[in-house]
Design an enzyme around this catalytic site. Structure first.
Site, PDB file in Angstrom:
ATOM      1  N   ASN A  81       0.806  -1.230   0.000  1.00 40.23           N
ATOM      2  CA  ASN A  81       0.000   0.000   0.000  1.00 40.23           C
ATOM      3  C   ASN A  81       0.836   1.276   0.000  1.00 40.23           C
ATOM      4  O   ASN A  81       0.339   2.342  -0.342  1.00 40.23           O
ATOM      5  CB  ASN A  81      -0.919  -0.019   1.239  1.00 40.23           C
ATOM      6  CG  ASN A  81      -1.463   1.351   1.552  1.00 40.23           C
ATOM      7  OD1 ASN A  81      -2.346   1.861   0.859  1.00 40.23           O
ATOM      8  ND2 ASN A  81      -0.906   1.990   2.581  1.00 40.23           N
ATOM      9  N   SER A 132      -3.449   2.963  -8.479  1.00 38.60           N
ATOM     10  CA  SER A 132      -4.186   4.230  -8.554  1.00 38.60           C
ATOM     11  C   SER A 132      -4.976   4.252  -9.856  1.00 38.60           C
ATOM     12  O   SER A 132      -4.587   3.615 -10.837  1.00 38.60           O
ATOM     13  CB  SER A 132      -3.209   5.403  -8.558  1.00 38.60           C
ATOM     14  OG  SER A 132      -3.897   6.615  -8.853  1.00 38.60           O
ATOM     15  N   TYR A 145       3.996   9.821 -11.600  1.00 38.66           N
ATOM     16  CA  TYR A 145       3.176   9.007 -10.688  1.00 38.66           C
ATOM     17  C   TYR A 145       2.378   7.987 -11.500  1.00 38.66           C
ATOM     18  O   TYR A 145       2.323   6.804 -11.148  1.00 38.66           O
ATOM     19  CB  TYR A 145       2.267   9.938  -9.888  1.00 38.66           C
ATOM     20  CG  TYR A 145       1.357   9.247  -8.901  1.00 38.66           C
ATOM     21  CD1 TYR A 145       1.857   8.641  -7.748  1.00 38.66           C
ATOM     22  CD2 TYR A 145      -0.029   9.227  -9.101  1.00 38.66           C
ATOM     23  CE1 TYR A 145       1.010   8.027  -6.836  1.00 38.66           C
ATOM     24  CE2 TYR A 145      -0.879   8.619  -8.191  1.00 38.66           C
ATOM     25  CZ  TYR A 145      -0.366   8.028  -7.063  1.00 38.66           C
ATOM     26  OH  TYR A 145      -1.208   7.420  -6.157  1.00 38.66           O
ATOM     27  N   ALA A 147       3.165   6.830 -14.457  1.00 42.81           N
ATOM     28  CA  ALA A 147       4.101   5.839 -15.001  1.00 42.81           C
ATOM     29  C   ALA A 147       4.439   4.795 -13.938  1.00 42.81           C
ATOM     30  O   ALA A 147       4.502   3.591 -14.216  1.00 42.81           O
ATOM     31  CB  ALA A 147       5.369   6.536 -15.497  1.00 42.81           C
ATOM     32  N   LYS A 149       2.623   3.955 -11.201  1.00 38.38           N
ATOM     33  CA  LYS A 149       1.468   3.109 -10.853  1.00 38.38           C
ATOM     34  C   LYS A 149       1.085   2.199 -12.038  1.00 38.38           C
ATOM     35  O   LYS A 149       0.622   1.078 -11.826  1.00 38.38           O
ATOM     36  CB  LYS A 149       0.283   3.977 -10.429  1.00 38.38           C
ATOM     37  CG  LYS A 149       0.488   4.703  -9.091  1.00 38.38           C
ATOM     38  CD  LYS A 149       0.640   3.742  -7.912  1.00 38.38           C
ATOM     39  CE  LYS A 149       0.470   4.453  -6.573  1.00 38.38           C
ATOM     40  NZ  LYS A 149       0.695   3.560  -5.421  1.00 38.38           N
TER      41      LYS A 149
HETATM   42  N1  LIG Z   1      -5.474   9.002  -1.204  1.00 37.08           N
HETATM   43  C1  LIG Z   1      -5.740   8.942  -2.512  1.00 37.08           C
HETATM   44  O1  LIG Z   1      -6.510   9.742  -3.059  1.00 37.08           O
HETATM   45  C2  LIG Z   1      -5.126   7.853  -3.353  1.00 37.08           C
HETATM   46  C3  LIG Z   1      -5.614   7.668  -4.654  1.00 37.08           C
HETATM   47  C4  LIG Z   1      -5.056   6.666  -5.443  1.00 37.08           C
HETATM   48  C5  LIG Z   1      -4.046   5.880  -4.949  1.00 37.08           C
HETATM   49  N2  LIG Z   1      -3.568   6.076  -3.672  1.00 37.08           N
HETATM   50  C6  LIG Z   1      -2.486   5.218  -3.213  1.00 37.08           C
HETATM   51  O2  LIG Z   1      -2.887   4.608  -2.000  1.00 37.08           O
HETATM   52  C7  LIG Z   1      -1.754   4.386  -1.161  1.00 37.08           C
HETATM   53  C8  LIG Z   1      -1.995   5.017   0.195  1.00 37.08           C
HETATM   54  O3  LIG Z   1      -2.346   6.362   0.023  1.00 37.08           O
HETATM   55  P1  LIG Z   1      -2.650   7.367   1.248  1.00 37.08           P
HETATM   56  O4  LIG Z   1      -3.442   8.486   0.692  1.00 37.08           O
HETATM   57  O5  LIG Z   1      -3.146   6.598   2.413  1.00 37.08           O
HETATM   58  O6  LIG Z   1      -1.153   7.915   1.442  1.00 37.08           O
HETATM   59  P2  LIG Z   1      -0.300   8.362   2.702  1.00 37.08           P
HETATM   60  O7  LIG Z   1      -1.190   8.779   3.823  1.00 37.08           O
HETATM   61  O8  LIG Z   1       0.692   9.311   2.165  1.00 37.08           O
HETATM   62  O9  LIG Z   1       0.396   7.013   3.119  1.00 37.08           O
HETATM   63  C9  LIG Z   1       1.456   6.491   2.400  1.00 37.08           C
HETATM   64  C10 LIG Z   1       2.208   5.539   3.300  1.00 37.08           C
HETATM   65  O10 LIG Z   1       3.304   5.006   2.555  1.00 37.08           O
HETATM   66  C11 LIG Z   1       4.477   5.072   3.348  1.00 37.08           C
HETATM   67  N3  LIG Z   1       5.641   5.164   2.477  1.00 37.08           N
HETATM   68  C12 LIG Z   1       5.844   5.993   1.427  1.00 37.08           C
HETATM   69  N4  LIG Z   1       7.049   5.769   0.878  1.00 37.08           N
HETATM   70  C13 LIG Z   1       7.624   4.769   1.596  1.00 37.08           C
HETATM   71  C14 LIG Z   1       8.870   4.105   1.534  1.00 37.08           C
HETATM   72  N5  LIG Z   1       9.793   4.420   0.629  1.00 37.08           N
HETATM   73  N6  LIG Z   1       9.122   3.136   2.445  1.00 37.08           N
HETATM   74  C15 LIG Z   1       8.203   2.821   3.379  1.00 37.08           C
HETATM   75  N7  LIG Z   1       7.001   3.420   3.502  1.00 37.08           N
HETATM   76  C16 LIG Z   1       6.731   4.386   2.611  1.00 37.08           C
HETATM   77  C17 LIG Z   1       4.273   6.294   4.240  1.00 37.08           C
HETATM   78  O11 LIG Z   1       5.084   6.176   5.377  1.00 37.08           O
HETATM   79  P3  LIG Z   1       5.403   7.394   6.372  1.00 37.08           P
HETATM   80  O12 LIG Z   1       4.186   8.289   6.344  1.00 37.08           O
HETATM   81  O13 LIG Z   1       5.625   6.752   7.681  1.00 37.08           O
HETATM   82  O14 LIG Z   1       6.593   8.078   5.811  1.00 37.08           O
HETATM   83  C18 LIG Z   1       2.770   6.195   4.547  1.00 37.08           C
HETATM   84  O15 LIG Z   1       2.551   5.330   5.650  1.00 37.08           O
HETATM   85  C19 LIG Z   1      -0.559   4.990  -1.910  1.00 37.08           C
HETATM   86  O16 LIG Z   1       0.093   3.960  -2.623  1.00 37.08           O
HETATM   87  C20 LIG Z   1      -1.215   5.978  -2.870  1.00 37.08           C
HETATM   88  O17 LIG Z   1      -0.405   6.210  -4.015  1.00 37.08           O
HETATM   89  C21 LIG Z   1      -4.093   7.049  -2.871  1.00 37.08           C
END
Ligand SMILES: NC(=O)c1ccc[n+]([C@@H]2O[C@H](COP(=O)([O-])OP(=O)(O)OC[C@H]3O[C@@H](n4cnc5c(N)ncnc54)[C@H](OP(=O)(O)O)[C@@H]3O)[C@@H](O)[C@H]2O)c1
Length: 244
Positions: A81, A132, A145, A147, A149
């Site tokens: 995730n 995504s 992003y 590319a 995903k």
């Molecule tokens: N929210 C949206 O609208 C949306 C839409 C489409 C897809 N997504 C995808 O859904 C997933 C979760 O999204 P979210 O909105 O919940 O994002 P978020 O709150 O930013 O959470 C992302 C998590 O990934 C961790 N992370 C990022 N890079 C990392 C790395 N190199 N090593 C280890 N941990 C890492 C972060 O850790 P720390 O915070 O501890 O640094 C955080 O816990 C992501 O893959 C995002 O691209 C989200």
């Protein structure tokens, strides 16, 4: 659906969708291994194992797998995730930011898949990648992003075929805009947050953002035996955004 016999690794468990996925697995009775970069999580429960670190670092992923093997023996489910979004016009994107996006969404997923597939038991297991809608369709300002995903989708499809004979399933949930803290914070930075929210909602056929629990429901389905004949699939959970 009960997942009492399941040990699940959830990456990016620190906030938003990862937190909702963890809560949902916990409710179904799974044993949880959680990871993200922050020192500690707000919501671990007794029995959860939290191991912080950077998944872009292969040495950390190897250590994470070693500790997972030590504490749980086998891992049945891995939810990939974690992710990072850096936005901006392509011609203004710094190479370091581009590398960060590709590492944090794609190459780190490869590392976790590489080191956790050997921990899955002989009867098989399930990887669920959180991609995504932007891995399916393009959008100005989100080229790297997208590319990354999109690459994650093909990583999942290829691995699904490579590991099918071992009954290791690999699928992708592709969320649309979801009301997580990072998204809410980005709205608050706009000059008129409410007008911007209405604009974004108007671009989604269901006319609203997802809540993290709606993404978690799809993740748990693809992780569970209820989806036992589904592999190499991409499930959009995006209010119809990619149906255009
Ligand atoms: N929210 C949206 O609208 C949306 C839409 C489409 C897809 N997504 C995808 O859904 C997933 C979760 O999204 P979210 O909105 O919940 O994002 P978020 O709150 O930013 O959470 C992302 C998590 O990934 C961790 N992370 C990022 N890079 C990392 C790395 N190199 N090593 C280890 N941990 C890492 C972060 O850790 P720390 O915070 O501890 O640094 C955080 O816990 C992501 O893959 C995002 O691209 C989200």
């Amino acid at each position: 659906m009960r997942l009492e016999k399941v040990t699940a690794l959830v990456t990016g468990a620190g906030s938003g969708i990862g937190e909702a996925v963890s809560a949902r697995f916990r409710r179904e009775g799974a044993q949880l291994l959680l990871t993200s970069r922050r020192e500690r999580l707000g919501t671990t429960r007794p029995g959860d194992v939290y191991i912080p670190g950077d998944l872009n670092d292969e040495a950390f992923v190897v250590e994470l797998a070693r500790r997972a093997a030590e504490s749980a023996g086998t891992v049945n489910v891995v939810v990939l995730n974690h992710g990072l979004q850096v936005s901006g016009p392509l011609t203004e994107m710094a190479y370091d930011d581009a590398k960060d996006v590709l590492h944090s969404n794609l190459l780190s997923a490869f590392l976790v898949m590489k080191h956790f597939a050997p921990l899955m038991p002989p009867e098989g297991g399930s990887f669920v990648c959180v991609g995504s809608r932007l891995g399916i369709v393009g959008k100005p300002g989100e080229v790297l992003y997208s590319a990354a995903k999109g690459g994650l989708i093909m990583l999942a499809k290829g691995a699904a075929i490579e590991w099918a004979a071992r009954n290791i399933r690999v699928n992708v949930v592709a969320p649309g805009l979801t009301a997580t803290p990072v998204i809410e914070a980005s709205f608050r930075r706009r000059p008129d947050p409410e007008a911007y929210r209405r604009l974004r909602e108007s671009q989604i056929p269901l006319q609203r953002l997802a809540v993290p629990e709606e993404i978690a429901d799809a993740v748990v389905f693809l992780a569970s035996p209820e989806s036992s004949y589904i592999t190499g699939a991409v499930l959009p959970v995006d209010g119809g955004y990619t149906a255009f």
